[in-house]
Structures are given as structure tokens and as C-alpha cells.
Design a protein around this motif. Sequence first.
Motif, PDB file in Angstrom:
ATOM      1  N   ARG A 103       0.964  -1.193  -0.106  1.00 23.64           N
ATOM      2  CA  ARG A 103       0.039   0.070   0.073  1.00 23.64           C
ATOM      3  C   ARG A 103       0.796   1.181  -0.030  1.00 23.64           C
ATOM      4  O   ARG A 103       0.344   2.329   0.030  1.00 23.64           O
ATOM      5  CB  ARG A 103      -0.968   0.043   1.160  1.00 23.64           C
ATOM      6  N   ILE A 104       2.111   1.080   0.102  1.00 22.95           N
ATOM      7  CA  ILE A 104       2.801   2.273  -0.205  1.00 22.95           C
ATOM      8  C   ILE A 104       3.160   2.853  -1.426  1.00 22.95           C
ATOM      9  O   ILE A 104       3.486   2.004  -2.403  1.00 22.95           O
ATOM     10  CB  ILE A 104       4.475   2.123   0.497  1.00 22.95           C
ATOM     11  N   ALA A 105       2.754   3.774  -1.868  1.00 24.73           N
ATOM     12  CA  ALA A 105       2.458   4.376  -3.154  1.00 24.73           C
ATOM     13  C   ALA A 105       3.810   4.980  -3.683  1.00 24.73           C
ATOM     14  O   ALA A 105       4.033   5.223  -4.729  1.00 24.73           O
ATOM     15  CB  ALA A 105       1.286   5.477  -3.378  1.00 24.73           C
ATOM     16  N   ALA A 106       4.559   5.745  -2.757  1.00 26.97           N
ATOM     17  CA  ALA A 106       5.863   6.210  -3.027  1.00 26.97           C
ATOM     18  C   ALA A 106       6.964   6.004  -1.993  1.00 26.97           C
ATOM     19  O   ALA A 106       6.345   6.071  -0.922  1.00 26.97           O
ATOM     20  CB  ALA A 106       5.887   7.588  -3.391  1.00 26.97           C
ATOM     21  N   LEU A 107       8.145   5.979  -2.271  1.00 26.27           N
ATOM     22  CA  LEU A 107       9.280   5.772  -1.355  1.00 26.27           C
ATOM     23  C   LEU A 107      10.580   6.547  -1.325  1.00 26.27           C
ATOM     24  O   LEU A 107      10.718   6.855  -2.545  1.00 26.27           O
ATOM     25  CB  LEU A 107       9.935   4.271  -1.069  1.00 26.27           C
ATOM     26  N   VAL A 108      10.839   7.115  -0.397  1.00 28.03           N
ATOM     27  CA  VAL A 108      12.166   8.167  -0.339  1.00 28.03           C
ATOM     28  C   VAL A 108      13.189   7.559   0.824  1.00 28.03           C
ATOM     29  O   VAL A 108      12.946   7.395   1.923  1.00 28.03           O
ATOM     30  CB  VAL A 108      11.854   9.651  -0.107  1.00 28.03           C
ATOM     31  N   ALA A 109      14.239   7.100   0.339  1.00 31.36           N
ATOM     32  CA  ALA A 109      15.496   6.656   1.293  1.00 31.36           C
ATOM     33  C   ALA A 109      16.484   7.845   1.393  1.00 31.36           C
ATOM     34  O   ALA A 109      16.981   8.459   0.251  1.00 31.36           O
ATOM     35  CB  ALA A 109      16.115   5.560   0.636  1.00 31.36           C
ATOM     36  N   MET A 110      16.763   8.269   2.443  1.00 31.65           N
ATOM     37  CA  MET A 110      17.259   9.595   2.630  1.00 31.65           C
ATOM     38  C   MET A 110      18.562   9.241   3.692  1.00 31.65           C
ATOM     39  O   MET A 110      18.484   9.753   5.001  1.00 31.65           O
ATOM     40  CB  MET A 110      16.589  10.750   3.101  1.00 31.65           C
ATOM     41  N   PRO A 111      19.785   8.824   3.337  1.00 33.75           N
ATOM     42  CA  PRO A 111      19.964   8.346   1.989  1.00 33.75           C
ATOM     43  C   PRO A 111      19.671   6.927   2.120  1.00 33.75           C
ATOM     44  O   PRO A 111      19.195   5.973   2.977  1.00 33.75           O
ATOM     45  CB  PRO A 111      21.771   8.234   2.236  1.00 33.75           C
ATOM     46  N   GLY A 112      19.999   6.238   0.697  1.00 30.55           N
ATOM     47  CA  GLY A 112      19.975   4.865   0.701  1.00 30.55           C
ATOM     48  C   GLY A 112      20.814   4.105   1.408  1.00 30.55           C
ATOM     49  O   GLY A 112      21.689   4.464   1.400  1.00 30.55           O
ATOM     50  N   CYS A 113      20.345   2.610   2.089  1.00 23.47           N
ATOM     51  CA  CYS A 113      21.127   2.119   2.870  1.00 23.47           C
ATOM     52  C   CYS A 113      20.752   0.602   2.564  1.00 23.47           C
ATOM     53  O   CYS A 113      19.596   0.373   2.653  1.00 23.47           O
ATOM     54  CB  CYS A 113      21.195   2.574   4.066  1.00 23.47           C
ATOM     55  N   VAL A 114      21.585  -0.205   2.492  1.00 26.06           N
ATOM     56  CA  VAL A 114      21.484  -1.549   2.268  1.00 26.06           C
ATOM     57  C   VAL A 114      21.885  -2.543   3.265  1.00 26.06           C
ATOM     58  O   VAL A 114      21.171  -3.462   3.864  1.00 26.06           O
ATOM     59  CB  VAL A 114      21.986  -2.059   0.967  1.00 26.06           C
ATOM     60  N   GLU A 115      23.296  -2.275   3.979  1.00 29.53           N
ATOM     61  CA  GLU A 115      23.948  -2.949   4.939  1.00 29.53           C
ATOM     62  C   GLU A 115      24.394  -1.978   6.169  1.00 29.53           C
ATOM     63  O   GLU A 115      25.443  -1.501   6.097  1.00 29.53           O
ATOM     64  CB  GLU A 115      25.106  -3.717   4.411  1.00 29.53           C
ATOM     65  N   PRO A 116      23.479  -1.769   6.895  1.00 30.40           N
ATOM     66  CA  PRO A 116      24.077  -0.948   8.094  1.00 30.40           C
ATOM     67  C   PRO A 116      25.377  -1.243   8.785  1.00 30.40           C
ATOM     68  O   PRO A 116      25.961  -0.632   9.184  1.00 30.40           O
ATOM     69  CB  PRO A 116      22.760  -1.068   8.926  1.00 30.40           C
ATOM     70  N   TRP A 117      25.401  -2.487   8.914  1.00 28.77           N
ATOM     71  CA  TRP A 117      26.620  -3.191   9.578  1.00 28.77           C
ATOM     72  C   TRP A 117      27.556  -2.627   8.781  1.00 28.77           C
ATOM     73  O   TRP A 117      28.879  -2.446   9.392  1.00 28.77           O
ATOM     74  CB  TRP A 117      26.375  -4.640   9.562  1.00 28.77           C
ATOM     75  N   LEU A 118      27.891  -2.527   7.606  1.00 28.37           N
ATOM     76  CA  LEU A 118      29.139  -2.040   6.840  1.00 28.37           C
ATOM     77  C   LEU A 118      29.267  -0.723   7.119  1.00 28.37           C
ATOM     78  O   LEU A 118      30.267  -0.255   6.619  1.00 28.37           O
ATOM     79  CB  LEU A 118      28.868  -2.231   5.346  1.00 28.37           C
ATOM     80  N   GLY A 119      28.419   0.316   7.750  1.00 31.77           N
ATOM     81  CA  GLY A 119      28.710   1.698   8.204  1.00 31.77           C
ATOM     82  C   GLY A 119      29.723   1.562   9.380  1.00 31.77           C
ATOM     83  O   GLY A 119      30.206   2.637   9.523  1.00 31.77           O
ATOM     84  N   PHE A 120      30.031   0.361   9.843  1.00 32.19           N
ATOM     85  CA  PHE A 120      30.843   0.309  10.982  1.00 32.19           C
ATOM     86  C   PHE A 120      32.303   0.116  10.379  1.00 32.19           C
ATOM     87  O   PHE A 120      32.286  -0.581   9.616  1.00 32.19           O
ATOM     88  CB  PHE A 120      30.411  -0.464  12.086  1.00 32.19           C
ATOM     89  N   PRO A 121      33.197   0.768  11.088  1.00 26.52           N
ATOM     90  CA  PRO A 121      34.644   0.474  10.392  1.00 26.52           C
ATOM     91  C   PRO A 121      35.091  -0.983  10.625  1.00 26.52           C
ATOM     92  O   PRO A 121      34.635  -1.651  11.685  1.00 26.52           O
ATOM     93  CB  PRO A 121      35.388   1.562  11.477  1.00 26.52           C
ATOM     94  N   PRO A 122      36.033  -1.538  10.087  1.00 29.45           N
ATOM     95  CA  PRO A 122      36.436  -3.022  10.232  1.00 29.45           C
ATOM     96  C   PRO A 122      36.961  -3.252  11.511  1.00 29.45           C
ATOM     97  O   PRO A 122      36.581  -4.217  11.859  1.00 29.45           O
ATOM     98  CB  PRO A 122      37.820  -3.024   9.121  1.00 29.45           C
ATOM     99  N   GLU A 123      37.555  -2.229  12.221  1.00 30.29           N
ATOM    100  CA  GLU A 123      37.913  -2.666  13.438  1.00 30.29           C
ATOM    101  C   GLU A 123      36.767  -3.218  14.359  1.00 30.29           C
ATOM    102  O   GLU A 123      37.007  -3.967  15.100  1.00 30.29           O
ATOM    103  CB  GLU A 123      38.777  -1.492  14.200  1.00 30.29           C
TER     104      GLU A 123
END
Length: 470
Positions: free
Chosen positions: A305-325
Amino acid sequence: MTYISGDRESGPTRRALLVAGAGAALAAGCAPGGTPGAPAPTPSGSAPSGLASATGPTPGAMTLFKDPGYNFNGLLALGASGAGAAEVGEVLTAVNAINGAGLSAQTYVETFRKLGDQLLGPPPGAPADAQTKRFRALRAAQYYGQALFFVLGSKDPGSEEQLYKAGRDAWDAFCDLCEPAPVKAAVPYGTTPLPVWFFRPDTSNTPRPTVILTNGSDGQNVDMWTYGVPAALERGWNALVYDGPGQGQLLFVDRVVFTPTWEKVVSPLVDWLSARPDVDQDRIALTGLSMAGDLAPRAAAFESRIAALVAMPGCVEPWLGFPPEIREILTPSKEETNDIWNTKVVPELPPEAAAVLKKRFEPFSIPAMLQARQGKLFTDFYTPATRIQALSIASVVSRIKAPTLVLDYEDEQFYPGQPRQLYDALTSPKDYLKLTAAQGAQLHCSPMAPQLHCEVVFDWLQETLPGGGS
């Protein structure tokens, strides 16, 4: 602005990762609105090389604090002035006071908490009328939110819930004085209802397009005002603000952490909206700010039922936002992971880094939050880390059918590359837009340009779901 329609190593040397300031790298990921990967405070408190240079992401007057984590917070407050959710002079005076006293979590919390308290009192001169009280309460909510963000690193981390409630009370006082006041309700969700605030241009039952505004992992309701409510109302749209799991009341009071199945959060909201005569059921849009650039697409993948979507910003893998350490601490074994964390990482972690990690992990672990309020660092790294991993939407993006706008930002410090990754994976009608430093709209969520941000989002929504509600 331009529209465009490995193998895991066996294990690093943990102590080697934590010397010469590496603790600050481990702590990367602390900024309001909520996503892993923000520039972390450096132990010395000095700015990274080039930060305030003419070519850096925050040149000249855009550097309020030498520490990039605090600076990002300050810029968010300053940018909110255009929506009435801050005052330029108040913010800059607070910045000067904090810098004069010596930048720290303690001075930041004390200064902004005091400012919030002051704004709930009368202004100079004549007695305050309702409009004055209204916007002073909104600014108070902003400043309490600023203090809340760093309170776990202060001398009184146990005041976190109290400080949240002060900000919430200010937000509710603002809402009660709006004309018309938003409809407040509790939408059923499991055993813990979702608090919602439904803003309307007027009290008629005219069916109108409606936007559901979704916050990130540590933003507050006042941020949803800055990033959408006035823009919606001015265009004849309704706007729904809500707290979901891991956010606001559900986190700080009800103690409910994030869920990876965000469609189970959004679908009850759509049910509630669809039952209202003043909502056009065919024009319900969903936006997601900060880490909600992952949550909102997840919901749209399953809620038709969602007619339009806005991702601000687009994100696919939040875990990859953390540094490798940080990511390298996590192993398939809970016992091994927590042993590495407690025996090799925690003993070497600088206090500044520990404070950031307390904040970063609390929306994913109630024990971590409660330990942080006692001035302690959490001992179970595995559980919240795996919860963050579970937020991946890589396998479901292709299910999204709604037209989608993916925003990106120059110098995106949280999810670099992920907005384009989301855009490329979409099979629905789609647009990609990158906001730039030339527009003053650089950095995650364009903290210095929320008005421009709202302009491009709502222009796109109007074009995608034509026929305003006015």
C-alpha cells in the motif's frame, strides 16, 4: 543536483588495532539521526587533517567544533533554524560557551540542557502568547535532544531517561499548541503500542495525500519536524510522525529494540491511516531518514500500500557502516566474540571511544543501555552486533514496487556508496539524486540544508503522486 532516472581473515591482532588512537576508529559511528560510521572524536580532540580547510567537508564557518562528531551535531541544530526548531543565535552562543569551557560531553550536555530549561520559561519582555510558547517548546525539544545524544558520556549517564522525557514533554507542548493540533494516538504493535502524531493542514475530512516520516536510530521527533512536517503541510499533505522499536519512547521508556522486519511496524500505521476519512488511501508515501534509509525500503518491500518511497540516504547494509575494527570483532561464536571484546578490546578502549560505542549500541540491546546508564560498557557485543547485521535488505530490494527516490550526499560519512547500491538494485521506477557541497548540502542528511532537502523530496513526491490535498 542531477537526477539519474571477501573472505574473513582468521583474526586481526586486536591490540594492534587499539594503539595510537585506533580506539577512535573503533568508535566511528556516532551521530544524530542515527547511523553507524560517523567520524568519531579523536582522543586529543583535534580536528582530522584538512577538516576545516577550504576543500574539507566543513570549511571555514562550517566548523563549529574541532571534533567532527560534535560538529555534526551542532550543524544539525543550526540547520534546524529554518524550520523554527532552533535559533541561530542560541546555537552559536551555546557553541561559544562549550568551546570556552572546553569541549566535552559534560560541557555539551550541560549547555544544551540549560538552554532547553530556559526556553520553557518566559522570554524577555511581555508575557508569552501561545505562538511564542509553541516555538520556544520546539526549540527546547531540539536542545534537549542535543544534550540527550551525549549524556552517556557525561558525569550523569543515569539521567538519560529523564532527559529524554524532558525533550518529549517539550515536543508534546509544541504539538498541543499547533493549529490544528496533531492527532495523538497509540497504534497497536505487539505488546507495545506505537505513539503517533498525525499532522493535518486543517480539520476537514478532505482526503489528502499523506507521508509517513520515519526517523533513524537516534533521532528525535523534532527532527521529523525539520525534515518533513512543515513541507508536507504547506503542500496540502498530511504527515505522520511516530516512534518505532529502538526509537524515542519505545527505546528509552518501553525498552524495545530495533527489529529487522520493519514492515511489521509500518503496516499497522498504514492500517490506522487507511481508516481515516482525511487520508487518500491511494497516496500514502513513506520516507526514511538516516538509518531509516534501510528501514523504509524494507517496509516497502512487503507493504504494497506504499505508493511512493524516499530513502534519505539509501542504505542496504547498516553493519558495513561500522569500521572494520568493529566488524572484525564479531565471529560466528558468541562466546569467542564476547571473549575478544571483553579481554582484548575493552581494556584498551579510550574513554571517548567507549562513550561513543555505548551510544551506538544501545538501540540494539537493552542490557547495553542499562549498563551505560550505570557508567559501564556493555559486556555482550555479540547480540547487538548480530541484530545490526540482520538489518541487511540486500535480499529484498528487488521486491519493492513503489516508485522510489534514493538520496545521496557529497561527503556522505555513514554509508558511502550504499545509496548507489540501493538504486542499482531497485527494479521499480526510480530516481537518484546527490546533494552537493556547492549547495551547502554536503554530509549525511544535509545537516546545513534541510530546507533544500525537503524541497527536492516533496517536489518529487508531488510529481510522483500528483494532485495536492489543498
